[in-house]
Write a protein that holds these residues in place. Sequence first.
Motif, mmCIF file in Angstrom:
data_model
loop_
_atom_site.group_PDB
_atom_site.id
_atom_site.type_symbol
_atom_site.label_atom_id
_atom_site.label_comp_id
_atom_site.label_asym_id
_atom_site.label_seq_id
_atom_site.Cartn_x
_atom_site.Cartn_y
_atom_site.Cartn_z
ATOM 1 N N ARG A 95 -21.676 47.203 37.938
ATOM 2 C CA ARG A 95 -20.096 47.253 36.561
ATOM 3 C C ARG A 95 -18.293 47.024 37.974
ATOM 4 O O ARG A 95 -17.522 46.565 37.277
ATOM 5 N N ALA A 96 -18.835 47.576 38.849
ATOM 6 C CA ALA A 96 -17.555 47.664 39.709
ATOM 7 C C ALA A 96 -18.007 47.204 41.672
ATOM 8 O O ALA A 96 -18.991 47.600 41.520
ATOM 9 N N GLN A 129 -18.508 46.877 30.804
ATOM 10 C CA GLN A 129 -18.072 47.614 32.207
ATOM 11 C C GLN A 129 -17.808 48.746 32.441
ATOM 12 O O GLN A 129 -18.364 49.358 33.518
ATOM 13 N N ALA A 130 -17.271 50.103 31.610
ATOM 14 C CA ALA A 130 -17.236 50.984 32.277
ATOM 15 C C ALA A 130 -18.069 52.030 31.547
ATOM 16 O O ALA A 130 -17.810 53.610 32.225
#
Length: 164
Positions: A95-96, A129-130
């Motif tokens: 995601r990150a 993504q969050a």
Amino acid sequence: MRIGLYPGTFDPITLGHVDIIQRAMALVDRLVIGVAINRDKGPLFALEERVAMVEAECAAITAVTGGEIVVHPFENLLIDCARDVGAGIIIRGLRAVADFEYEFQMVGMNRALDSSVETVFLMADARRQAIASKLVKEIARLGGDVSRFVTPPVVRALKDRYGK
């Protein structure tokens, strides 16, 4: 046959997980969803409940794709689980940047344990993504709407669990 393993606790399975599963299906002939028992995380849902949720979501995916998905609970090392199911590929969703740092360490350790198993990273879709199971649980616990993050059966399971 290319067998991939997508591991996680899936507590609960989210639309982010579903996105990764759908895209991983294009990379492998059989996708094994490894549902980690992981007692240290203190899951909200029992193993049997998480397996049932993952199986239900995967049935919907295979109805569309026609691919093969197997749900496999495990409590041993990830690399041993990969060997147990015959997987040559471990699929991980990112995601990150923070996810990458942890995953980078895990890949190094897994390669040291068995260099024949490759790890493939799939970036979460921008719309997903969050999404994190931990945040979904927190929102649901506080009475918020999680319908944009999980499927309707999972929304119901969360409402039942939190009595909302």
